[in-house]
Design a protein around this motif. Structure first.
Motif, mmCIF file in Angstrom:
data_model
loop_
_atom_site.group_PDB
_atom_site.id
_atom_site.type_symbol
_atom_site.label_atom_id
_atom_site.label_comp_id
_atom_site.label_asym_id
_atom_site.label_seq_id
_atom_site.Cartn_x
_atom_site.Cartn_y
_atom_site.Cartn_z
ATOM 1 N N GLY A 69 -31.970 16.206 -29.909
ATOM 2 C CA GLY A 69 -31.562 17.561 -29.528
ATOM 3 C C GLY A 69 -30.132 17.611 -29.034
ATOM 4 O O GLY A 69 -29.418 18.600 -29.275
ATOM 5 N N ARG A 70 -29.674 16.557 -28.352
ATOM 6 C CA ARG A 70 -28.286 16.523 -27.851
ATOM 7 C C ARG A 70 -27.286 16.203 -28.951
ATOM 8 O O ARG A 70 -26.185 16.755 -28.986
ATOM 9 C CB ARG A 70 -28.147 15.468 -26.748
ATOM 10 C CG ARG A 70 -28.828 15.816 -25.438
ATOM 11 C CD ARG A 70 -28.381 14.838 -24.348
ATOM 12 N NE ARG A 70 -28.577 13.443 -24.739
ATOM 13 C CZ ARG A 70 -29.697 12.750 -24.503
ATOM 14 N NH1 ARG A 70 -30.718 13.338 -23.896
ATOM 15 N NH2 ARG A 70 -29.796 11.494 -24.872
ATOM 16 N N ARG A 75 -31.020 27.066 -32.412
ATOM 17 C CA ARG A 75 -32.388 27.319 -31.930
ATOM 18 C C ARG A 75 -33.299 26.116 -32.191
ATOM 19 O O ARG A 75 -34.114 25.747 -31.342
ATOM 20 C CB ARG A 75 -32.952 28.572 -32.598
ATOM 21 C CG ARG A 75 -32.319 29.868 -32.103
ATOM 22 C CD ARG A 75 -32.847 31.090 -32.843
ATOM 23 N NE ARG A 75 -34.299 31.269 -32.651
ATOM 24 C CZ ARG A 75 -34.997 32.247 -33.217
ATOM 25 N NH1 ARG A 75 -34.373 33.141 -34.008
ATOM 26 N NH2 ARG A 75 -36.291 32.357 -33.009
ATOM 27 N N ALA A 108 -32.447 23.252 -29.809
ATOM 28 C CA ALA A 108 -32.919 23.586 -28.463
ATOM 29 C C ALA A 108 -34.420 23.319 -28.347
ATOM 30 O O ALA A 108 -34.893 22.803 -27.317
ATOM 31 C CB ALA A 108 -32.604 25.038 -28.142
ATOM 32 N N GLU A 145 -36.320 20.751 -25.932
ATOM 33 C CA GLU A 145 -37.380 21.255 -25.060
ATOM 34 C C GLU A 145 -38.679 20.478 -25.279
ATOM 35 O O GLU A 145 -39.392 20.139 -24.326
ATOM 36 C CB GLU A 145 -37.599 22.744 -25.343
ATOM 37 C CG GLU A 145 -38.786 23.365 -24.614
ATOM 38 C CD GLU A 145 -38.595 23.450 -23.107
ATOM 39 O OE1 GLU A 145 -39.580 23.763 -22.406
ATOM 40 O OE2 GLU A 145 -37.470 23.194 -22.621
#
Length: 373
Positions: free
Chosen positions: A193-194, A289, A292, A296
């Motif tokens: 995600g990063r 999105r 993210a 999450e």
């Protein structure tokens, strides 16, 4: 050492003292030493056996990680020792002691040791025969009987010590291994995600894949621990008296789900890698999105929260619905749909894992550090 370092060291020491897995391992070590010493003392002081080296040696080999394995390996060890002593006697009687006799005996011992029933004691037949023949006992019948007796003493002492002195239940060890794997899966998702934005490189993708393969290895090791946990309840008197019955029936399902999640993450990484190699330009809104949601999901798995995991699944459905109305090239939808499906499969697989955290054996309520592992 500064104050903060001493504080950290003290904290690690306290965690080790409260760790049931550490206690179990140390208890097994002490039990092994006690069994070997007691076997030697019995052979020397009670049975007055000459050179009873096989008694402590047998006890060392019999105190296994599970009671069942102590029984099964003990029986095989006695059988292998009997065969080894008889082989040494036959060799000494028929061939004497020279290089050719030694070679024939060792060849026969290793071949016999590789038979199916003795395979776990593959070298015991040859090693026992070698010791008995080269120490000159092969032609002394009463000493041959002594070798069998001191082996039996060692096996018996090892079995008694392992059964009666805190027989190990390995379910906590398996639970601890499973607990660590879901953290690693969550951390990998957070890393993707990063790093998965427009600056992502092929080397970063390869690093994600390598980490997923390392997790696969950890899962394989956890499977072995789960099998050992199941085995540790066989013939174990603590299984009937402990509030922890060694019930690890849920563990295979959790590992199956983790295997599925890791496979989906690796597929996700390869899809991203192919996109990079083809220099495909992504829709910024989709990328933002989706990444993210990957991050999450990673946080919800690493810090187990089944409600957050379920929320990610709902958001993925919303993402798919929102972009299903966009006028996107077919190639993009192949990639976008694959990534959405991969992440949905990850969170679906890990939902129950997150709900089971921390992973504990069924029936585990006692907080004592000596309750098993």
């Amino acid at each position: 050492m500064d104050t903060s370092s001493m504080r950290r060291a003290g904290g690690r020491a306290r965690r080790l003292l409260r760790d049931p897995v550490t206690w179990t391992e140390w208890i097994q070590i002490v039990k092994t030493v006690v069994a070997a010493v007691v076997a030697w003392m019995l052979a020397v002081q009670v049975f007055d056996l000459p050179q009873p080296f096989l008694a402590p040696w047998s006890a060392l080999l019999v105190v296994h990680a599970t009671v069942y394995r102590s029984f099964s390996r003990g029986a095989k060890q006695v059988g292998a020792t009997v065969v080894g002593v008889l082989l040494a006697w036959a060799t000494g009687d028929l061939l004497g002691l020279d290089a050719a006799a030694l070679a024939v005996m060792l060849l026969a011992g290793l071949v016999i040791g590789n038979l199916r029933w003795l395979r776990e004691e593959s070298t015991t037949v040859g090693a026992t025969a070698l010791v008995v023949l080269t120490t000159g006992f092969s032609d002394q019948d009463h000493i041959l009987v002594g070798r069998l007796l001191d082996t039996s003493i060692g096996v018996a002492v090892g079995l008694v010590v392992n059964v009666l002195v805190w027989p190990p239940l390995r379910d906590v060890t398996a639970a601890r291994a499973i607990d660590a794997i879901d953290d690693r899966i969550g951390n990998l998702l957070q890393q993707i995600g990063r790093e998965g934005d427009e600056s992502c490189t092929a080397d970063q993708v390869e690093a994600w894949i390598e980490r997923s393969q390392e997790i696969d290895v950890a899962i394989d090791e956890a499977w072995a621990l789960v099998r050992q946990a199941h085995e540790s309840g066989w013939y174990n008197p603590r299984r009937h008296t402990s509030r922890n019955p060694g019930d690890s029936r849920d563990f295979p399902d959790l590992l199956d789900r983790m295997e599925q999640a890791v496979a989906e993450i690796r597929s996700m990484a390869r899809t991203l890698g192919q996109s990079i190699s083809l220099t495909n330009e992504w829709d910024d809104e989709f990328r933002g999105r989706w990444l993210a949601l990957v991050g999450e999901a990673g946080e919800a798995i690493a810090n187990p929260d089944s409600e957050r995991v379920a929320a990610v699944r709902r958001e993925l459905s919303a993402l798919a619905n929102d972009f299903s109305t966009e006028n996107l090239p077919g190639l993009y939808w192949t990639e976008y749909g694959g990534l959405i499906l991969n992440l949905r499969n990850v969170v679906t697989s890990m939902d129950r894992v997150a709900a089971s955290q921390p992973v504990t054996p069924r029936g585990r309520h006692d907080k004592s550090p000596l309750l098993g592992g």
